[in-house]
Scaffold this motif. Structure first.
Motif, PDB file in Angstrom:
ATOM      1  N   GLN A 272      23.644 -53.073 -27.425  1.00  0.00           N
ATOM      2  CA  GLN A 272      24.079 -51.810 -28.029  1.00  0.00           C
ATOM      3  C   GLN A 272      22.909 -51.044 -28.636  1.00  0.00           C
ATOM      4  O   GLN A 272      22.944 -49.813 -28.730  1.00  0.00           O
ATOM      5  N   LEU A 273      21.877 -51.761 -29.023  1.00  0.00           N
ATOM      6  CA  LEU A 273      20.714 -51.139 -29.655  1.00  0.00           C
ATOM      7  C   LEU A 273      19.723 -50.596 -28.630  1.00  0.00           C
ATOM      8  O   LEU A 273      19.078 -49.563 -28.865  1.00  0.00           O
ATOM      9  N   MET A 274      19.593 -51.269 -27.501  1.00  0.00           N
ATOM     10  CA  MET A 274      18.538 -50.942 -26.543  1.00  0.00           C
ATOM     11  C   MET A 274      18.589 -49.518 -25.992  1.00  0.00           C
ATOM     12  O   MET A 274      17.529 -48.930 -25.732  1.00  0.00           O
ATOM     13  N   PRO A 275      19.780 -48.900 -25.777  1.00  0.00           N
ATOM     14  CA  PRO A 275      19.753 -47.505 -25.300  1.00  0.00           C
ATOM     15  C   PRO A 275      18.985 -46.572 -26.225  1.00  0.00           C
ATOM     16  O   PRO A 275      18.300 -45.656 -25.752  1.00  0.00           O
ATOM     17  N   PHE A 276      19.071 -46.787 -27.530  1.00  0.00           N
ATOM     18  CA  PHE A 276      18.338 -45.951 -28.480  1.00  0.00           C
ATOM     19  C   PHE A 276      16.830 -46.226 -28.399  1.00  0.00           C
ATOM     20  O   PHE A 276      16.016 -45.298 -28.472  1.00  0.00           O
ATOM     21  N   VAL A 277      16.476 -47.503 -28.237  1.00  0.00           N
ATOM     22  CA  VAL A 277      15.065 -47.865 -28.096  1.00  0.00           C
ATOM     23  C   VAL A 277      14.488 -47.249 -26.828  1.00  0.00           C
ATOM     24  O   VAL A 277      13.398 -46.667 -26.837  1.00  0.00           O
ATOM     25  N   MET A 278      15.236 -47.344 -25.734  1.00  0.00           N
ATOM     26  CA  MET A 278      14.746 -46.825 -24.459  1.00  0.00           C
ATOM     27  C   MET A 278      14.639 -45.303 -24.475  1.00  0.00           C
ATOM     28  O   MET A 278      13.718 -44.723 -23.888  1.00  0.00           O
ATOM     29  N   ARG A 279      15.564 -44.645 -25.161  1.00  0.00           N
ATOM     30  CA  ARG A 279      15.508 -43.180 -25.246  1.00  0.00           C
ATOM     31  C   ARG A 279      14.266 -42.743 -26.034  1.00  0.00           C
ATOM     32  O   ARG A 279      13.586 -41.790 -25.655  1.00  0.00           O
ATOM     33  N   THR A 280      13.975 -43.462 -27.107  1.00  0.00           N
ATOM     34  CA  THR A 280      12.772 -43.158 -27.881  1.00  0.00           C
ATOM     35  C   THR A 280      11.520 -43.373 -27.046  1.00  0.00           C
ATOM     36  O   THR A 280      10.581 -42.563 -27.062  1.00  0.00           O
ATOM     37  N   TRP A 281      11.503 -44.470 -26.302  1.00  0.00           N
ATOM     38  CA  TRP A 281      10.373 -44.780 -25.433  1.00  0.00           C
ATOM     39  C   TRP A 281      10.191 -43.693 -24.364  1.00  0.00           C
ATOM     40  O   TRP A 281       9.076 -43.286 -24.064  1.00  0.00           O
ATOM     41  N   MET A 282      11.286 -43.207 -23.829  1.00  0.00           N
ATOM     42  CA  MET A 282      11.218 -42.169 -22.803  1.00  0.00           C
ATOM     43  C   MET A 282      10.593 -40.893 -23.358  1.00  0.00           C
ATOM     44  O   MET A 282       9.694 -40.304 -22.738  1.00  0.00           O
ATOM     45  N   TYR A 283      11.037 -40.465 -24.541  1.00  0.00           N
ATOM     46  CA  TYR A 283      10.500 -39.235 -25.132  1.00  0.00           C
ATOM     47  C   TYR A 283       9.020 -39.381 -25.502  1.00  0.00           C
ATOM     48  O   TYR A 283       8.294 -38.387 -25.566  1.00  0.00           O
ATOM     49  N   ALA A 284       8.581 -40.617 -25.751  1.00  0.00           N
ATOM     50  CA  ALA A 284       7.187 -40.837 -26.153  1.00  0.00           C
ATOM     51  C   ALA A 284       6.259 -41.086 -24.965  1.00  0.00           C
ATOM     52  O   ALA A 284       5.054 -41.246 -25.157  1.00  0.00           O
ATOM     53  N   SER A 285       6.823 -41.109 -23.754  1.00  0.00           N
ATOM     54  CA  SER A 285       6.029 -41.488 -22.581  1.00  0.00           C
ATOM     55  C   SER A 285       5.662 -40.333 -21.671  1.00  0.00           C
ATOM     56  O   SER A 285       5.084 -40.551 -20.608  1.00  0.00           O
ATOM     57  N   GLY A 286       6.020 -39.116 -22.052  1.00  0.00           N
ATOM     58  CA  GLY A 286       5.642 -37.976 -21.234  1.00  0.00           C
ATOM     59  C   GLY A 286       6.436 -37.832 -19.962  1.00  0.00           C
ATOM     60  O   GLY A 286       5.896 -37.405 -18.938  1.00  0.00           O
ATOM     61  N   VAL A 287       7.710 -38.183 -20.001  1.00  0.00           N
ATOM     62  CA  VAL A 287       8.556 -38.012 -18.819  1.00  0.00           C
ATOM     63  C   VAL A 287       8.734 -36.532 -18.514  1.00  0.00           C
ATOM     64  O   VAL A 287       8.668 -36.110 -17.352  1.00  0.00           O
ATOM     65  N   MET A 288       8.938 -35.721 -19.546  1.00  0.00           N
ATOM     66  CA  MET A 288       9.241 -34.304 -19.362  1.00  0.00           C
ATOM     67  C   MET A 288       8.066 -33.387 -19.662  1.00  0.00           C
ATOM     68  O   MET A 288       8.197 -32.181 -19.592  1.00  0.00           O
ATOM     69  N   PHE A 289       6.914 -33.927 -20.034  1.00  0.00           N
ATOM     70  CA  PHE A 289       5.777 -33.085 -20.380  1.00  0.00           C
ATOM     71  C   PHE A 289       4.477 -33.851 -20.173  1.00  0.00           C
ATOM     72  O   PHE A 289       4.462 -35.085 -20.103  1.00  0.00           O
ATOM     73  N   SER A 290       3.383 -33.101 -20.079  1.00  0.00           N
ATOM     74  CA  SER A 290       2.065 -33.709 -19.976  1.00  0.00           C
ATOM     75  C   SER A 290       1.575 -34.055 -21.378  1.00  0.00           C
ATOM     76  O   SER A 290       1.459 -33.174 -22.234  1.00  0.00           O
ATOM     77  N   ILE A 291       1.296 -35.307 -21.632  1.00  0.00           N
ATOM     78  CA  ILE A 291       0.891 -35.742 -22.969  1.00  0.00           C
ATOM     79  C   ILE A 291      -0.383 -35.053 -23.448  1.00  0.00           C
ATOM     80  O   ILE A 291      -0.420 -34.525 -24.567  1.00  0.00           O
ATOM     81  N   PRO A 292      -1.468 -34.992 -22.641  1.00  0.00           N
ATOM     82  CA  PRO A 292      -2.695 -34.333 -23.140  1.00  0.00           C
ATOM     83  C   PRO A 292      -2.492 -32.854 -23.459  1.00  0.00           C
ATOM     84  O   PRO A 292      -3.036 -32.344 -24.446  1.00  0.00           O
ATOM     85  N   ILE A 293      -1.692 -32.150 -22.642  1.00  0.00           N
ATOM     86  CA  ILE A 293      -1.487 -30.718 -22.861  1.00  0.00           C
ATOM     87  C   ILE A 293      -0.612 -30.470 -24.085  1.00  0.00           C
ATOM     88  O   ILE A 293      -0.930 -29.635 -24.945  1.00  0.00           O
TER      89      ILE A 293
END
Length: 309
Positions: A217-238
């Protein structure tokens, strides 16, 4: 041996047993007995797993087939689900929030779809790993087999599902001007390393989830946070330009971002080496080996306790 009784009779007593005075452990060693379900040695455990390789493959294929068996579109959802997620992220992040900053439309859309598909591979492997033991207790308690077969087969299931998604990804890339070239061959080692990383992570989560079912039950929240921090939707350096450099470095060196960027670099013509951290292939190998080997040993350490209690 005999002795005289009080009425003059002779009583015969049994001779002392040669096992008298032996501890349970010594008795077991003497007669070649072993604890039922005891953990085998690491090399023997690997040999047992190799002997179950056909079961692991068949089990992963059966799970993949059954996953969407109740849906009318069936296996189409293997591709449709991450593709619909990519469409939603494009509408929200690409059009409304403008996270495509620094990238043309021809680069951003394949960039986004690649990120969603590749991260979903890791996300699904982790979520399946959490339930690998706790969700299959009947099988674990009924049959004797190396328990690592389950999280490995679930990671393999997600790899097979990704193969369907890659067909759509190739079509999207070609549709936006990135045509097949020799660089596309780099996708193979990148996904192979990610599979090793995912398998190790699934093994770690399988052991943790076997004792703490609420972890699912906890892991979906962990994975969502990881996704937002990994540059899925944006370029991290930019996007982090103007922020402390160490923040961008931490996000770029995280394994999810590493494997996404390797596939993007191989697939998208406009995504060059300037978007990758230094020594990216060495880091990707390091993450894969560290998590795969560490996760395997960590899972094996608790082998005899799965399905009990």
């Amino acid at each position: 041996m005999s002795e005289t009784t009080h009425d003059g009779g002779v009583a015969v007593s049994a001779a002392p047993s040669p096992d008298d005075g032996l501890s349970p452990a010594e008795l077991a060693a003497k007669y070649g007995l072993s604890v039922s379900g005891a953990r085998p040695g690491l090399s023997e455990y690997v040999r047992q797993l190799w002997g179950r390789r056909h079961f692991i493959l068949a089990f992963s294929q059966a799970k993949l087939t059954a996953q969407y068996s109740q849906a009318k579109l069936g296996q189409v959802w293997q591709v449709a689900t991450p593709l619909l997620n990519a469409v939603v992220y494009y509408l929200i992040f690409g059009l409304i929030l403008g996270t495509k900053k620094g990238m043309t439309q021809e680069v951003f859309i394949p960039f986004l779809v690649t990120g969603v598909f590749v991260f979903t591979f890791t996300q699904s492997s982790v979520m399946a790993g959490v339930r690998a033991i706790s969700g299959n207790l009947g099988l674990v308690r009924a049959l004797h087999f190396p328990r690592a077969s389950l999280p490995i087969s679930f990671a393999l299931q997600q790899l097979q599902q990704l193969m369907f998604s890659m067909i759509v990804l190739f079509i999207v890339a070609i549709g936006f001007g990135s045509y097949p070239s020799l660089s596309w061959l780099l996708i193979i080692p990148a996904l192979a390393l990610q599979f090793l990383f995912n398998t190790g992570l699934a093994l770690i989560m399988a052991r943790a989830g076997s004792k703490t079912p609420d972890l699912a039950q906890l892991m979906p929240f962990v994975m969502r946070t990881w996704m937002y921090a990994s540059g899925v939707m944006f370029s991290i350096p930019i996007m982090l330009e103007g922020h402390p450099q160490w923040v961008a470095d931490v996000l770029q060196w995280n394994p999810a971002a590493i494997y996404m960027d390797l596939v993007r670099f191989a697939l998208i013509d406009g995504y060059g080496t300037e978007n990758l951290p230094p020594h990216v292939w060495a880091v990707s190998v390091g993450w894969a080996v560290l998590v795969a080997v560490g996760g395997f040993v960590y899972f094996w350490k608790s082998e005899e306790r799965y399905g009990r209690g």
